[in-house]
Scaffold this motif. Structure first.
Motif, PDB file in Angstrom:
ATOM      1  N   ARG A   1       0.343   9.930  13.592  1.00  8.50           N
ATOM      2  CA  ARG A   1       0.181   8.552  14.058  1.00  8.50           C
ATOM      3  C   ARG A   1      -0.969   7.866  13.325  1.00  8.50           C
ATOM      4  NH1 ARG A   1      -0.777   8.383  20.086  1.00  8.50           N
ATOM      5  NH2 ARG A   1      -2.940   8.727  19.509  1.00  8.50           N
ATOM      6  N   THR A   2      -2.070   8.599  13.167  1.00  7.52           N
ATOM      7  CA  THR A   2      -3.204   8.026  12.449  1.00  7.52           C
ATOM      8  C   THR A   2      -2.808   7.696  11.017  1.00  7.52           C
ATOM      9  OG1 THR A   2      -4.748   9.248  13.810  1.00  7.52           O
ATOM     10  CG2 THR A   2      -5.577   8.460  11.702  1.00  7.52           C
ATOM     11  N   ALA A   3      -2.066   8.611  10.398  1.00 16.54           N
ATOM     12  CA  ALA A   3      -1.660   8.388   9.004  1.00 16.54           C
ATOM     13  C   ALA A   3      -0.761   7.153   8.906  1.00 16.54           C
ATOM     14  CB  ALA A   3      -0.930   9.612   8.467  1.00 16.54           C
ATOM     15  N   LEU A   4       0.149   7.022   9.854  1.00 15.14           N
ATOM     16  CA  LEU A   4       1.048   5.855   9.814  1.00 15.14           C
ATOM     17  C   LEU A   4       0.261   4.556  10.013  1.00 15.14           C
ATOM     18  CD1 LEU A   4       4.136   7.238  11.780  1.00 15.14           C
ATOM     19  CD2 LEU A   4       4.012   6.666   9.347  1.00 15.14           C
ATOM     20  N   SER A   5      -0.680   4.591  10.951  1.00 16.41           N
ATOM     21  CA  SER A   5      -1.491   3.387  11.180  1.00 16.41           C
ATOM     22  C   SER A   5      -2.339   3.076   9.959  1.00 16.41           C
ATOM     23  CB  SER A   5      -2.406   3.588  12.392  1.00 16.41           C
ATOM     24  OG  SER A   5      -1.632   3.901  13.498  1.00 16.41           O
ATOM     25  N   LEU A   6      -2.886   4.143   9.376  1.00 17.40           N
ATOM     26  CA  LEU A   6      -3.718   3.960   8.187  1.00 17.40           C
ATOM     27  C   LEU A   6      -2.889   3.374   7.047  1.00 17.40           C
ATOM     28  CD1 LEU A   6      -6.531   6.250   7.314  1.00 17.40           C
ATOM     29  CD2 LEU A   6      -5.070   5.633   5.441  1.00 17.40           C
ATOM     30  N   ILE A   7      -1.672   3.875   6.923  1.00 14.68           N
ATOM     31  CA  ILE A   7      -0.788   3.353   5.873  1.00 14.68           C
ATOM     32  C   ILE A   7      -0.503   1.875   6.127  1.00 14.68           C
ATOM     33  CG2 ILE A   7       1.594   3.460   4.992  1.00 14.68           C
ATOM     34  CD1 ILE A   7       1.388   6.534   5.330  1.00 14.68           C
ATOM     35  N   ALA A   8      -0.294   1.526   7.402  1.00 16.02           N
ATOM     36  CA  ALA A   8      -0.010   0.125   7.730  1.00 16.02           C
ATOM     37  C   ALA A   8      -1.190  -0.772   7.348  1.00 16.02           C
ATOM     38  CB  ALA A   8       0.295  -0.005   9.215  1.00 16.02           C
ATOM     39  N   VAL A   9      -2.390  -0.320   7.700  1.00 15.26           N
ATOM     40  CA  VAL A   9      -3.580  -1.110   7.344  1.00 15.26           C
ATOM     41  C   VAL A   9      -3.717  -1.178   5.821  1.00 15.26           C
ATOM     42  CG1 VAL A   9      -6.096  -1.271   7.527  1.00 15.26           C
ATOM     43  CG2 VAL A   9      -4.761  -0.481   9.477  1.00 15.26           C
ATOM     44  N   ALA A  10      -3.513  -0.026   5.181  1.00 15.17           N
ATOM     45  CA  ALA A  10      -3.659   0.036   3.719  1.00 15.17           C
ATOM     46  C   ALA A  10      -2.641  -0.875   3.035  1.00 15.17           C
ATOM     47  CB  ALA A  10      -3.502   1.475   3.233  1.00 15.17           C
ATOM     48  N   LEU A  11      -1.394  -0.816   3.510  1.00 12.77           N
ATOM     49  CA  LEU A  11      -0.373  -1.670   2.898  1.00 12.77           C
ATOM     50  C   LEU A  11      -0.692  -3.145   3.132  1.00 12.77           C
ATOM     51  CD1 LEU A  11       3.002   0.170   3.599  1.00 12.77           C
ATOM     52  CD2 LEU A  11       1.802  -0.105   1.430  1.00 12.77           C
ATOM     53  N   GLY A  12      -1.156  -3.437   4.337  1.00  5.78           N
ATOM     54  CA  GLY A  12      -1.540  -4.822   4.646  1.00  5.78           C
ATOM     55  C   GLY A  12      -2.630  -5.299   3.704  1.00  5.78           C
ATOM     56  N   MET A  13      -3.648  -4.450   3.535  1.00  5.57           N
ATOM     57  CA  MET A  13      -4.766  -4.807   2.655  1.00  5.57           C
ATOM     58  C   MET A  13      -4.285  -4.954   1.209  1.00  5.57           C
ATOM     59  SD  MET A  13      -7.953  -5.458   2.438  1.00  5.57           S
ATOM     60  CE  MET A  13      -8.942  -5.804   0.988  1.00  5.57           C
ATOM     61  N   ALA A  14      -3.464  -4.000   0.773  1.00  6.24           N
ATOM     62  CA  ALA A  14      -2.957  -4.045  -0.611  1.00  6.24           C
ATOM     63  C   ALA A  14      -2.109  -5.303  -0.817  1.00  6.24           C
ATOM     64  CB  ALA A  14      -2.138  -2.790  -0.901  1.00  6.24           C
ATOM     65  N   LEU A  15      -1.289  -5.606   0.186  1.00  4.15           N
ATOM     66  CA  LEU A  15      -0.434  -6.797   0.093  1.00  4.15           C
ATOM     67  C   LEU A  15      -1.288  -8.065   0.010  1.00  4.15           C
ATOM     68  CD1 LEU A  15       2.535  -7.654   0.160  1.00  4.15           C
ATOM     69  CD2 LEU A  15       2.360  -7.864   2.633  1.00  4.15           C
TER      70      LEU A  15
END
Lengths: 252, 409
Positions: B20-34
């Motif tokens: 769950r942490t990894a998925l949330s982290l990916i979401a934040v990371a993708l948001g930031m990258a986007l």
């Protein structure tokens, strides 16, 4: 002065349209250094009584004093402060913080009380030694047996040097041997520290450790008296040899 | 208080449910990258459009007669600068000025035997470095020479459209200073390719002397175009070049439409940014709320141990900050790679760039720009949104009654 005094304490729970009186007109004192069992069948109000004594909840009526201070109507944070400084808890399900090691669990209440690092280290080491877990200080709860976890919980409850330790069915989830060890440790630490222990149970073997027994039924005290350990009980066994941990606490 | 321990609890709690942490982290990371890629791209496109405009069309500063009407590309003598060479020399003498040169603009129509096209004619000082970018962009034939009386330089794109090439003749029709139609035949000396479709399709160059003679403007010019060493010196140079009957415009005045459009466009992107951040916020709030529900019992224990509600709130906020910072850092790395790729390779947008007309000079690719300040701001804003999103779960956790929480035991 008693450690805790309850005068006419009543607690009622309302669920939908059903009103259940958990405790009714409870009046009692717990003195310094007592080792007291609260016994009674399920639903007799043992846990509710411990929760009120531990300032986890507030009574509907009556007065609760801890060390002479009226704590009946304290706000949530004031009650938290009181618990942090004066009350230790031991729960049936061990209740350790799973992400912290045994050492860190015992240290946590000291951190919350702003105890300095040297003193923390000294107290935690001594307490873990006292409960026979000095060699398992760095283990997380899931690396400890149930009995070991409960011994950590005892150490944690005593870490801030409370005047009162409340234990709700402390041996209910332990096998006979571990249950006995836990009670022996609690008893020994009660004698060494002078901290009052109040524990709820319906296990006669646990009750046998108590010097005072308060019997509840339907939310009322039906008996309150002093007892001597029975010859066949756990308490009568010689626990000096096989009880985990036997050091005396320097800070007591 | 036990800040260090709260951080430790937060970090270890995040590691408890790694997926769950990894998925949330990916979401934040993708948001930031986007956010980085979107903003890097739009900022790059706008910056490029402005730079193209300054380089190929407006310069940093222009001096015109105050009666000159740009929309009409007026050729009336009263609207033209009388001594553009002297004015250019005066500008050139200023320390902030890199180059200055007169220009005469005409509206014209080029004709071949088969086709015709409307164009903007630039009568330029072919020896001036102001037009070095066109010289550099000349890909076929040769650049113009000052004494060339019938040579012309046209965009490769226009040449292709007209089906002509270097050495071929084309006919240019204009309306001269006296309002009479003029026609002259020119030989294509060279073709240029700036990579800006609109510009390459609509611009042709003549030596200024020839343009002046053709349009009957004498030695007058539409403007003196000034290139500065630094764009931020425009106001100073503008003040220095002011004179009676003159209008001195900075690159900001000359690109007002582009800049206004950029502001509107950026507002649109800010809304996009907000949407991305809101999505991140919802994910974080959901993650933390699930964490709170899973840890009701622990909250009860901590409360029983005497942890105040504010400390419980802070514990969850710290967890959100850790998750947010880790996600933002990961996103910054991914985003940097994306921005670097788009800065280097660009994003193909085809001929869409011709649609906007001369106000927006765009190439056929958009290139991202690495903007550390903006990206840091976006990271901080994302972290702020993450913390905001964590407020509710943290508040929810801190409001749990210890008795209720311990019932989960």
């Amino acid at each position: 002065m008693p450690v805790i005094r309850l005068e006419g304490v009543t607690k009622t729970y309302i669920t939908g349209e059903v009103t259940a009186t958990a405790l009714s007109q409870i009046t009692l004192d717990i003195e310094v250094g007592e080792f007291t069992a609260i016994v009674g069948p399920s639903g007799s109000g043992k846990t509710t009584l411990l929760q009120l004594m531990g300032c986890l909840d507030r009574p509907d009526s009556g007065v609760i004093q801890i060390n002479g201070r009226d704590v009946t109507r304290l706000e949530a944070d004031q009650r938290a402060d009181l618990r942090r400084e004066q009350i230790g808890f031991i729960f049936q399900f061990f209740a350790l913080i799973p992400v912290l090691s045994a050492y860190e669990n015992v240290e946590l209440p000291l951190l919350l009380n702003d105890v300095d690092a040297d003193e923390r280290r000294r107290r935690v080491t001594e307490l873990l030694d006292a409960v026979g877990l000095a060699d398992k200080a760095n283990r997380r709860p899931d690396q400890l047996s149930g009995g070991e976890q409960q011994r950590v919980a005892i150490a944690r409850a005593l870490a801030p040097r409370p005047s009162l330790v409340l234990a709700d069915e402390p041996t209910a989830n332990l096998d006979t041997e571990n249950g006995r060890q836990v009670m022996q440790i609690m008893q020994r630490l009660n004698e060494q520290t002078g901290t009052a222990f109040v524990f709820a149970t319906h296990d006669p073997r646990v009750v046998s450790f108590a010097r005072r027994v308060i019997r509840l039924r339907d939310g009322r005290v039906v008996d309150d008296g002093v007892q001597v350990p029975e010859a066949t009980s756990w308490a009568a066994d010689d626990y000096g040899m096989d009880s985990p941990g036997s050091c005396s606490l320097s800070f007591c | 208080m036990a800040w260090r321990r709260l951080w430790v609890i937060g970090a270890r709690d995040l590691m408890r449910n790694r997926r769950r942490t990894a998925l949330s982290l990916i979401a934040v990371a993708l948001g930031m990258a986007l956010l980085m890629v979107l903003n890097g791209l739009v900022q790059g496109a706008l910056e490029d459009a402005l730079q193209y405009s300054i380089r190929y069309q407006t310069g940093h500063v222009q001096v015109r007669k105050d009666s000159y009407e740009e929309e009409k590309l007026s050729l009336k003598w009263k609207d033209l600068l009388e001594e553009p060479e002297a004015l250019a020399a005066r500008a050139q003498a200023l320390p902030e000025v890199k180059y200055a040169a007169p220009v005469l603009w005409l509206n014209g129509i080029v004709n071949t035997s088969d086709d015709s096209a409307g164009v903007r004619v630039f009568g330029i000082d072919v020896s001036s470095p102001v037009y070095q970018p066109i010289r550099d962009a000349t890909t076929a034939g040769a650049f113009l020479t000052a004494d060339d009386r019938n040579g012309i330089l046209i965009g490769k794109r226009l040449a292709d459209e007209l089906g002509v090439d270097v050495g071929r003749k084309i006919v240019l029709d204009i309306v001269d200073a006296s309002g009479r139609a003029q026609e002259s035949t020119f030989i294509i000396r060279g073709l240029f390719t700036t990579g800006l479709p609109f510009y390459d399709q609509n611009s042709i160059f003549l030596p200024i002397a020839k343009a002046q003679a053709f349009a009957g403007t004498g030695d007058r010019a539409s403007a003196v175009v000034v290139m500065l060493r630094h764009a931020d010196q425009a106001d100073k140079v503008t003040a220095a070049l002011q004179g009676p009957g003159l209008k001195v415009l900075t690159w900001k005045d000359l690109n007002a439409i582009l800049l206004a459009t950029a502001r509107v466009g950026l507002s649109f992107y800010y809304i996009l940014d907000l949407i991305v951040m809101l999505i991140v916020a919802v994910i974080i709030a959901n993650t933390l709320l699930m964490a709170v529900f899973e840890r009701v019992r622990e909250i009860g224990i901590l409360s029983a141990l005497g942890m105040r509600s504010a400390q419980i709130r802070i514990m969850f906020l710290l967890e959100a900050i850790l998750l947010g910072m880790a996600g933002i850092l990961a996103g910054a790395m991914v985003g940097s790679i994306g921005v670097a790729y788009l800065a280097h390779v660009g994003l193909a947008i085809g001929d869409v760039a011709t649609v906007g007309g001369g106000a927006y000079l765009m190439g056929t690719r958009m290139y991202a720009r690495f903007m550390p300040g903006l990206f840091a701001g976006l990271g901080a804003a994302t972290l702020f949104v993450v913390v905001l999103a964590a407020l509710y779960p943290a508040w929810f956790a801190s409001r749990l009654e210890p008795v209720e929480a311990l019932r989960a035991l």
